[in-house]
Design an enzyme around this catalytic site. Structure first.
Site, PDB file in Angstrom:
ATOM      1  N   ASP A  73       2.235  -2.099   1.745  1.00 60.90           N
ATOM      2  CA  ASP A  73       3.297  -1.651   1.437  1.00 60.90           C
ATOM      3  C   ASP A  73       4.781  -2.023   0.850  1.00 60.90           C
ATOM      4  OD1 ASP A  73       2.709  -1.003   5.701  1.00 60.90           O
ATOM      5  OD2 ASP A  73       2.111   0.208   3.493  1.00 60.90           O
ATOM      6  N   ARG A  77       1.935   9.540  11.534  1.00 59.34           N
ATOM      7  CA  ARG A  77       0.321   8.768  11.338  1.00 59.34           C
ATOM      8  C   ARG A  77       0.244   8.790  12.260  1.00 59.34           C
ATOM      9  NH1 ARG A  77      -4.404   8.905   8.824  1.00 59.34           N
ATOM     10  NH2 ARG A  77      -5.156   7.246   8.329  1.00 59.34           N
ATOM     11  N   ILE A 113      -9.691   9.637   8.954  1.00 61.90           N
ATOM     12  CA  ILE A 113     -10.226   9.100  10.048  1.00 61.90           C
ATOM     13  C   ILE A 113     -11.426   8.960  10.356  1.00 61.90           C
ATOM     14  CG2 ILE A 113      -7.710   9.877  11.091  1.00 61.90           C
ATOM     15  CD1 ILE A 113      -8.980  11.901  12.686  1.00 61.90           C
ATOM     16  N   LYS A 164       8.051  -1.910  12.633  1.00 59.89           N
ATOM     17  CA  LYS A 164       7.236  -0.149  12.601  1.00 59.89           C
ATOM     18  C   LYS A 164       5.734  -0.197  13.309  1.00 59.89           C
ATOM     19  CE  LYS A 164       6.779   2.172   9.827  1.00 59.89           C
ATOM     20  NZ  LYS A 164       5.334   3.101   8.879  1.00 59.89           N
ATOM     21  N   ASN A 165       5.067  -0.542  12.498  1.00 57.37           N
ATOM     22  CA  ASN A 165       3.933  -0.809  12.582  1.00 57.37           C
ATOM     23  C   ASN A 165       3.522  -0.835  13.938  1.00 57.37           C
ATOM     24  OD1 ASN A 165       4.182   0.912  10.591  1.00 57.37           O
ATOM     25  ND2 ASN A 165       3.044  -0.395   8.746  1.00 57.37           N
ATOM     26  N   GLN A 196     -13.395   6.842  10.184  1.00 57.90           N
ATOM     27  CA  GLN A 196     -13.761   5.334  11.356  1.00 57.90           C
ATOM     28  C   GLN A 196     -13.153   5.127  12.700  1.00 57.90           C
ATOM     29  OE1 GLN A 196     -15.134   2.959   9.458  1.00 57.90           O
ATOM     30  NE2 GLN A 196     -16.149   4.836   7.688  1.00 57.90           N
ATOM     31  N   ARG A 209      -5.846   9.973   3.500  1.00 57.52           N
ATOM     32  CA  ARG A 209      -5.960   8.749   4.702  1.00 57.52           C
ATOM     33  C   ARG A 209      -6.868   9.398   5.778  1.00 57.52           C
ATOM     34  NH1 ARG A 209       0.261   7.373   5.724  1.00 57.52           N
ATOM     35  NH2 ARG A 209      -1.126   5.634   6.692  1.00 57.52           N
ATOM     36  N   ARG A 216      12.887   7.251   8.717  1.00 57.63           N
ATOM     37  CA  ARG A 216      12.582   6.586   9.516  1.00 57.63           C
ATOM     38  C   ARG A 216      11.244   5.437   9.395  1.00 57.63           C
ATOM     39  NH1 ARG A 216       6.587   7.975   7.036  1.00 57.63           N
ATOM     40  NH2 ARG A 216       5.889   7.106   9.582  1.00 57.63           N
ATOM     41  N   CYS A 239       3.063   9.760   5.835  1.00 62.08           N
ATOM     42  CA  CYS A 239       3.243   9.096   4.199  1.00 62.08           C
ATOM     43  C   CYS A 239       2.141   9.652   3.375  1.00 62.08           C
ATOM     44  CB  CYS A 239       3.064   8.247   3.105  1.00 62.08           C
ATOM     45  SG  CYS A 239       5.170   7.541   3.939  1.00 62.08           S
TER      46      CYS A 239
HETATM   47  C1  EPZ Z   1      -1.320   1.564   8.621  1.00 60.01           C
HETATM   48  O1  EPZ Z   1      -1.655   2.724   8.346  1.00 60.01           O
HETATM   49  C2  EPZ Z   1       0.224   1.508   8.202  1.00 60.01           C
HETATM   50  N1  EPZ Z   1       0.807   2.537   8.828  1.00 60.01           N
HETATM   51  C3  EPZ Z   1       0.288   1.585   6.299  1.00 60.01           C
HETATM   52  O2  EPZ Z   1       1.973   1.476   6.355  1.00 60.01           O
HETATM   53  C4  EPZ Z   1      -0.275   0.519   5.698  1.00 60.01           C
HETATM   54  O3  EPZ Z   1      -0.122   1.216   4.451  1.00 60.01           O
HETATM   55  C5  EPZ Z   1      -1.374   0.512   6.275  1.00 60.01           C
HETATM   56  O4  EPZ Z   1      -1.750   0.238   7.773  1.00 60.01           O
HETATM   57  C6  EPZ Z   1      -2.098  -0.802   5.849  1.00 60.01           C
HETATM   58  O5  EPZ Z   1      -1.467  -1.637   5.558  1.00 60.01           O
HETATM   59  C7  EPZ Z   1       1.591   2.549  10.376  1.00 60.01           C
HETATM   60  O6  EPZ Z   1       0.653   1.446  10.571  1.00 60.01           O
HETATM   61  C8  EPZ Z   1       1.539   3.341  11.082  1.00 60.01           C
HETATM   62  P1  EPZ Z   1      -5.355   2.169   6.827  1.00 60.01           P
HETATM   63  P2  EPZ Z   1      -3.163   3.228   8.635  1.00 60.01           P
HETATM   64  O7  EPZ Z   1      -6.440   2.432   7.770  1.00 60.01           O
HETATM   65  O8  EPZ Z   1      -4.050   2.681   8.890  1.00 60.01           O
HETATM   66  C9  EPZ Z   1      -8.964   4.251   4.415  1.00 60.01           C
HETATM   67  C10 EPZ Z   1       3.825   2.512   5.714  1.00 60.01           C
HETATM   68  O9  EPZ Z   1       4.603   2.131   4.409  1.00 60.01           O
HETATM   69  N2  EPZ Z   1      -8.932   4.827   5.809  1.00 60.01           N
HETATM   70  O10 EPZ Z   1      -5.411   0.688   6.868  1.00 60.01           O
HETATM   71  O11 EPZ Z   1      -3.610   4.934   8.162  1.00 60.01           O
HETATM   72  C11 EPZ Z   1      -8.070   4.987   4.235  1.00 60.01           C
HETATM   73  O12 EPZ Z   1      -7.848   6.007   3.571  1.00 60.01           O
HETATM   74  C12 EPZ Z   1       2.691   3.092   6.144  1.00 60.01           C
HETATM   75  O13 EPZ Z   1       4.533   1.752   6.775  1.00 60.01           O
HETATM   76  C13 EPZ Z   1     -11.006   5.626   5.605  1.00 60.01           C
HETATM   77  O14 EPZ Z   1     -11.077   5.731   4.917  1.00 60.01           O
HETATM   78  O15 EPZ Z   1      -4.540   2.704   7.190  1.00 60.01           O
HETATM   79  C14 EPZ Z   1      -6.810   3.742   3.559  1.00 60.01           C
HETATM   80  O16 EPZ Z   1      -7.419   3.619   1.412  1.00 60.01           O
HETATM   81  C15 EPZ Z   1       2.082   3.253   5.422  1.00 60.01           C
HETATM   82  N3  EPZ Z   1     -10.878   5.549   6.883  1.00 60.01           N
HETATM   83  C16 EPZ Z   1      -7.761   1.999   3.837  1.00 60.01           C
HETATM   84  O17 EPZ Z   1      -8.478   2.439   4.791  1.00 60.01           O
HETATM   85  C17 EPZ Z   1     -10.404   5.749   8.060  1.00 60.01           C
HETATM   86  O18 EPZ Z   1     -10.745   5.697   9.351  1.00 60.01           O
HETATM   87  C18 EPZ Z   1      -6.723   1.557   4.793  1.00 60.01           C
HETATM   88  O19 EPZ Z   1      -5.794   2.494   5.688  1.00 60.01           O
HETATM   89  C19 EPZ Z   1      -9.297   5.369   8.138  1.00 60.01           C
HETATM   90  C20 EPZ Z   1      -8.706   4.686   7.158  1.00 60.01           C
END
Ligand code: EPZ
Length: 423
Positions: free
Chosen positions: A305, A92, A123, A22-23, A125, A121, A397, A116
């Site tokens: 996850d 997301r 953005i 999915k991701n 970065q 969450r 989903r 979720c």
């Molecule tokens: C992706 O989410 C996945 N979703 C998530 O899977 C997964 O848990 C996550 O990566 C970590 O592996 C999709 O790919 C659609 P991150 P993402 O940016 O990209 C912080 C599932 O169950 N952060 O790696 O949103 C954030 O708050 C879902 O399939 C910032 O601070 O995760 C978190 O603490 C849930 N600023 C950490 O980084 C930003 O700009 C990791 O988030 C972005 C993120």
């Protein structure tokens, strides 16, 4: 609202075939905006998030034929990237439309991303990357807008947080920038590599994906291509944990075992039998399980996850286990529901202490997010008696055909449409 009715107690046995990740898929579909032509994407999971992204691409002007596994996507008629439809706010991954649209058209507009509720969450970065490349960002009435008056310029970008989404989005935004972009402190997840391979197949010039430094040499134009999505290691890990929790014997097929190393290692540490083959893993559950400590980390650490499904398995261990969630600040939504089933889990900030119990008992449950929903399914399958799980749209989903896959493993599960309450 549909719900699952589960009768617990059966050992899960047999074989389950894992679908596309999915991701990875939710990044690859928006990336098709980067070039004009006909793409063929195979091994896509037939889940709601994919169907929504196909619909969004159609709204943008693409011709999309998705048969539940393969998508033929003709992007010739996509002339801009404005995805403000309410559908985009459900995902997301809708933020990937921004990175791709900015790279192709120097302009993109999309709904603020959903996803979720497992933390804030942010953005920031992603925005840091877009602005470093020369784009301007605005947020207005829940709509994100990015634009650049001229071609984006490659630069060095250091991620303050290791973010999968930001790594992927900046990789996409920079593929046609002038000059070279270097992403430092990049995420190393397999789906970051899968996307880089897809972009390189389109004619991009990306090296280092899978390490924490990714170098993207901007090219002038990209072209359509064919791509097969990698297997979903989170779906695979969910079934591995399900097999161990039910003391069953399951062959999980169509996986890349190295992607599941953190899960296999932890299961073995607990005393579960795990056999790895070329593209499958066999899991044989045991009566006696040793308590272990889980700390979620970025890849190749233990995946966040699978923290929720693993917590269910830990309720079967004799003694106390510790689960520390270092990635998201609010990913214990499943704990109250598990304690309602007789689990004994205490949460302090980002750590949950799981004390083993003899048995869980079935009851009425409600899924709060995708992986919490999966953990409730595992709990219901091993509990004594019957459970009902509501809000199963969270589960469906992200898990393709989970009802038939669990039935195929001898799980006693039915899906019913919830009739309106009698007045
Ligand atoms: C992706 O989410 C996945 N979703 C998530 O899977 C997964 O848990 C996550 O990566 C970590 O592996 C999709 O790919 C659609 P991150 P993402 O940016 O990209 C912080 C599932 O169950 N952060 O790696 O949103 C954030 O708050 C879902 O399939 C910032 O601070 O995760 C978190 O603490 C849930 N600023 C950490 O980084 C930003 O700009 C990791 O988030 C972005 C993120």
């Amino acid at each position: 609202m549909d719900k699952f009715i589960i009768e617990g107690g059966n050992k899960l046995e047999g074989e389950v075939k894992i679908g596309g990740f999915k991701n990875a898929a939710v990044a690859i579909l928006p990336a098709c905006i980067l070039a004009s032509g006909e793409f063929k994407i195979t091994n896509l999971p037939n889940i709601r998030d994919i169907r929504i992204l196909c619909e969004i691409l159609r709204e943008l002007g693409a011709d999309v034929d998705f048969d539940g596994s393969t998508a033929i996507i003709d992007t010739t008629n996509i002339k801009e990237c404005v995805a403000t439809h309410e559908m985009a706010s459900k995902l997301r991954a809708s933020y990937y439309l921004i990175g791709a649209g900015l790279a192709r058209f120097n302009y993109a507009k999309a709904s603020y991303p959903g996803g979720c509720e497992i933390g804030r969450r942010p953005i920031d970065q992603h925005i840091k990357g877009f602005e470093a490349l020369g784009a301007k960002f605005a947020l207005d009435h829940g709509l994100i807008e990015v634009k650049s008056d001229q071609r984006l310029k490659g630069t060095e970008i250091y991620l303050d947080v290791v973010s999968v989404g930001a790594t992927i989005n900046i990789m996409m935004a920079s593929v046609m920038a002038q000059g070279t972009t270097i992403i430092e402190n990049a995420a190393k997840e397999p789906h970051v590599v899968d996307l880089a391979n897809f972009l390189n197949a389109m004619g991009a010039n990306i090296i280092g994906a899978g390490t924490d430094v990714i170098k993207i040499k901007g090219v002038d134009e990209l072209h359509a291509c064919e791509h097969m999505v990698i297997p979903d290691q989170i779906e695979a890990g969910t079934y591995m944990i399900m097999a161990a929790a039910s003391k069953g014997d399951v062959l999980v097929k169509n996986v890349i075992p190295i992607h599941l190393e953190p899960v296999s290692a932890k299961l073995r540490e607990m005393g579960v039998e795990v056999h790895e083959y070329d593209d499958s893993i066999r899991v044989i559950g045991k009566d006696e399980l040793k308590p272990v400590n889980i700390k979620t980390l970025v890849y190749p650490g233990f995946p966040t996850d699978l923290q929720q499904p693993m917590t269910v398995l830990l309720t079967r261990c004799k003694g106390n286990s510790m689960v520390t969630e270092t990635i998201f600040e609010n990913r214990f939504g499943h704990v109250n529901q598990l304690n309602k089933m007789g689990a004994n889990i205490r949460v302090e900030n980002r750590t949950a202490v799981v004390s083993g119990v003899e048995k869980l008992s079935g009851t009425k449950l409600k899924a709060s997010d995708l992986r919490a929903g999966a953990s409730l399914m595992i709990a219901a399958l091993i509990a004594g008696g019957k459970s009902e799980i509501e809000s199963i749209y969270h589960i469906e989903r992200g898990y393709e055909n989970i009802l038939d896959k669990v039935k195929g493993l001898n799980g006693r599960i039915e899906k019913i449409r919830k009739v309106a309450e009698e007045v």
